[in-house]
Design an enzyme around this catalytic site. Structure first.
Site: not given
Ligand code: ACM
Length: 263
Positions: A42, A114, A147
């Protein structure tokens, strides 16, 4: 059988040039070892622990017309490999997203934004508005999540129901749980998962490393260290992910009973 990889790295905060060089070294190593797909963390090009929206605006790029996507396309072409990598995106209206780009030797394939933002990310980024998407890259179909999306079982489930065989999971993990949970996400959906995590400490925030490639049988095929920049490679059998049967009686998708599940 096909070889797939994660590239675990320690991005330098707000220093994209350094991070593109680090990433290229990992991509080259994976390609030299025969991997056809590599996942990078990420926000691999920008770092994670921003203090202001202005900091993000200073490094975020359009997708696909920004520097980072152009770099990834060049690398995919040069090394003959597919790449999924997390990056900060600025859209045409100036909105910021924590995104992932999918590219291959033929060029740009797509992006994911995301959906489940974690902690302070909510101060900087808009929640993703493109849904969970599956990309057909010829030899397989990859579903992308980023993530903290892992914390919601619906993320992998949705991608698997849409036909993903491999879950590409760029990450910047700070909680300790994902390395225990992700093999189960793989098992319950009979998919492979590739978590590409970062390492290092940024403004006091420590990242846990331990990137993984997991099989539909809940095996951890390879796991990264807690602090090293490294490539992990596994040879996987995609027919396992295409077959959702556990035995002559049970198929984990056909046996679902959605009429009894809460929304
Ligand atoms: C995250 O979602 N970077 C912990």
């Amino acid at each position: 059988m096909v070889k797939v990889a994660f590239g675990q790295m320690n991005p330098v905060l707000l220093s994209p040039e350094d991070n593109l060089s680090k990433a290229e070294a990992l991509i080259e190593r994976a390609a030299l070892e025969g991997a056809r797909l590599i996942i990078l963390p990420e926000l691999f090009d920008t770092g994670y622990n921003f203090e202001s929206k202005e900091e993000v605006e200073g490094v975020a790029q359009p997708i696909p017309d920004g520097k980072t996507t152009r770099f990834l396309i060049r690398a995919a072409r040069k090394y003959g490999i597919f790449i999924v990598a997390g990056t900060a995106e600025r859209d045409s209206l100036g909105r910021l997203y924590n995104s992932a780009v999918v590219v291959g030797p033929m060029g740009y394939i797509g992006k994911y934004r995301k959906i489940h933002l974690f902690a302070h990310e909510k101060e900087f980024f808009e929640p993703g508005n493109l849904g969970f998407q599956v990309f057909n890259i010829g030899f397989t179909r990859i579903g992308v999540m980023i993530c903290f999306d892992w914390f919601f079982p619906e993320s992998v489930r949705t991608l698997a129901l849409k036909g993903a065989e491999i879950i590409a999971h760029p990450a910047n993990l700070v909680m300790p749980y994902a390395p225990r949970a992700m093999p189960i996400r793989a098992l319950e959906n009979r998919v492979y998962t590739i978590t590409a995590d970062r390492v290092g400490v940024e403004r006091g925030l420590r990242f846990i490393g331990r990137s993984q490639i997991n099989s539909p049988r809940a095996e951890v095929l390879v796991e990264g260290s807690e602090d090293g920049e490294e490539v992990g490679i596994a040879e996987i059998d995609l027919s396992l992910a295409r077959d959702k049967r556990l035995n002559d009686y049970n198929d984990v998708f056909r046996d679902r009973k959605p009429q009894y599940y809460a929304r």
